[in-house]
Write an enzyme that holds these catalytic residues in place. Structure first.
Site, mmCIF file in Angstrom:
data_model
loop_
_atom_site.group_PDB
_atom_site.id
_atom_site.type_symbol
_atom_site.label_atom_id
_atom_site.label_comp_id
_atom_site.label_asym_id
_atom_site.label_seq_id
_atom_site.Cartn_x
_atom_site.Cartn_y
_atom_site.Cartn_z
ATOM 1 N N GLU A 1 -7.497 -5.019 5.657
ATOM 2 C CA GLU A 1 -7.753 -4.795 4.082
ATOM 3 C C GLU A 1 -6.372 -5.564 3.832
ATOM 4 O O GLU A 1 -7.245 -5.816 2.157
ATOM 5 C CB GLU A 1 -7.678 -3.323 3.615
ATOM 6 N N ASN B 1 0.718 -1.137 -0.186
ATOM 7 C CA ASN B 1 0.026 0.016 -0.248
ATOM 8 C C ASN B 1 0.636 0.975 0.034
ATOM 9 O O ASN B 1 1.516 1.464 0.892
ATOM 10 C CB ASN B 1 -1.312 -0.114 1.192
ATOM 11 N N ARG C 1 -9.666 16.332 5.565
ATOM 12 C CA ARG C 1 -10.530 16.344 4.431
ATOM 13 C C ARG C 1 -11.614 16.964 5.476
ATOM 14 O O ARG C 1 -12.527 16.807 5.939
ATOM 15 C CB ARG C 1 -10.019 14.990 3.465
ATOM 16 N N ARG D 1 -3.133 -1.809 -3.740
ATOM 17 C CA ARG D 1 -4.015 -1.363 -3.127
ATOM 18 C C ARG D 1 -3.659 -0.630 -3.900
ATOM 19 O O ARG D 1 -3.167 1.082 -4.224
ATOM 20 C CB ARG D 1 -4.004 -1.065 -1.881
ATOM 21 N N HIS E 1 -12.802 3.325 0.156
ATOM 22 C CA HIS E 1 -12.570 2.202 1.159
ATOM 23 C C HIS E 1 -13.678 1.494 0.720
ATOM 24 O O HIS E 1 -14.099 -0.145 2.151
ATOM 25 C CB HIS E 1 -13.648 2.667 2.466
#
Ligand code: AMP
Length: 403
Positions: free
Chosen positions: A381, A9, A242, A94, A182
């Site tokens: 994940e 990732n 964010r 990823r 996600h």
């Protein structure tokens, strides 16, 4: 030799990795997890075993030339020194954006890589960095199969209307639609829902992935129906740094009245807003919780986070036509009982009655009998990527054997 899967990732200055062993007919077994950060400046390396015990670390003081390529080479050497008898079977990456094209993980070749490069403008802060290790591996280890797993794929089950943005066709035709993100986290959770009984496996469920990035996903029968992130990972909830959903008029105001340029506006919305922007001190929920009793701005940032989560739950429940269960996951969702308590209190309109002892324990069911269910379920994940890789490699070998 045990076949091994490497899951990567990559961010702009970081590379997270996990290593899994493959055992026929069994779940992939995690043997290492770690990361490089500070790539390109002063890189650090840290690796733990599958149970979290720290095994090794390293630091390069002037690391300007130590980027993703050097990190991967260091990792390959480290693995060969620390893991006698392993055979790397594949590398998984990823990748944030699969665009409108990739509905599931894909074996990467030159054509796939070129397609993925076309999606860089759709996720300018992530996609290019995610693709960098793919190029490095094809240059340095060209014989290794590489598999890209996408954060967008899980949402491909959404009805078209949930993906549509009310813009003219010539803009939509450029790929401007809601994608959702996600997806690896949501796919992992959907895969374990059958272990938790009927409401999760076959009911109307809202999953709250509350980490530094945060979104909610509405699932029916374990499939995505709607989600709060849209065209980009900026939409929906306020996050660590964010803004979340914002009136487009604010962007015009920043551009024309405040005279910010596009890069500055992007920086404000991605890096200086959310919990950090409102609190003025931190994007880290642990710090905000510690400050909240004495710092009104830290309290306000948390209150806004909870308020927006509750409003978005309402929106997703409307899209689902009901609610059987809410699931908390990711850094804040898994570890912060206060956020869970506040969200369930705000969403008491849905009938939630918290089981405070269970909430403090922090795993499994955290509501009382007679309440819609709320659960805390850790996400994984990397494991869902390793599973996908294992399945794809088995399929490939099968194709070779019969082809
Ligand atoms: P993630 O992006 O999933 O790693 O989540 C990062 C977020 O989880 C940060 O805001 C952390 O402050 C938050 N977090 C992690 N552990 C805790 C904790 N014990 N209590 C409150 N927040 C936490």
């Amino acid at each position: 030799m045990v076949p091994t899967l490497l899951v990567l990732n990559a961010g702009s200055s970081s590379l997270k990795f996990q290593v899994f062993e493959q055992h026929e007919g069994k779940e992939p077994r995690r043997v290492f997890r770690g990361l490089f950060d500070g790539l390109g400046t002063a890189p650090n390396f840290m690796v733990r075993d599958g149970s979290g015990t720290r095994l090794d670390e390293g630091r390069w003081e002037s690391g300007e030339r130590f980027g993703h390529e050097q990190a991967l080479l260091h990792l390959a050497t480290w693995l060969s020194e620390h893991r006698g008898g392993y055979r790397l079977a594949a590398v998984g990456h990823r990748v944030v954006h699969g665009g409108p094209v990739f509905r599931k993980p894909v074996l990467v070749d030159d054509a796939v890589l070129r397609t993925l490069e076309q999606f860089i403008p759709l996720a300018p802060l992530h996609q290019g960095h995610n693709l960098e290790p793919i190029r490095v591996v094809s240059r340095r280890f060209p014989q290794l199969p590489q598999i890209a797993c996408f954060d967008t794929s899980f949402h491909q089950t959404q009805p078209e209307i949930a993906r549509l943005i009310a813009l003219p066709r010539e803009i939509r035709d450029k790929g401007v639609q809601r994608y959702g993100f996600h997806g690896l986290s949501y796919a992992y959770l959907a895969s374990v829902f059958p272990n938790y009984g009927a409401p999760l496996a076959s009911g109307k469920v809202v999953v709250a992935h509350l980490g530094n990035g945060a979104s909610l996903c509405a699932m029916a029968n374990g499939a995505s129906v709607a989600t709060t992130m849209g065209f980009s990972a900026l939409d929906g909830l306020p996050m660590g740094t964010r803004s979340g959903s914002i009136d487009a008029g604010v962007i015009f105001y920043m551009l024309s009245e405040m005279r910010l340029d596009v890069a500055e506006v992007e920086q404000v919305l991605y890096s200086r807003s959310g919990l950090l922007g409102v609190s003025g001190v931190s994007n880290d929920m642990r710090k905000l919780r510690a400050l909240a009793p004495t710092d009104p701005d830290a309290r306000l940032a948390i209150d806004l986070f909870v308020y927006r989560i509750n409003r978005e739950i309402g929106s997703l429940v409307a899209a689902l036509g009901g609610l059987d269960a809410l699931v908390f996951t990711a850094g804040i969702g898994e570890n912060d009982p206060a956020t869970r308590r506040e969200v369930l209190h705000a969403a008491r309109w849905a009938g939630f009655k918290i089981d405070e002892e269970a909430n403090m324990r922090g795993t499994g069911l955290i509501t009382q009998e007679g309440s819609p269910q709320a659960w805390v379920i850790p996400t994984d994940e990397e494991l869902i990527m390793a599973r996908d890789m294992q399945r794809m490699l088995a399929g490939e070998q099968l194709a070779e054997a019969t082809g």
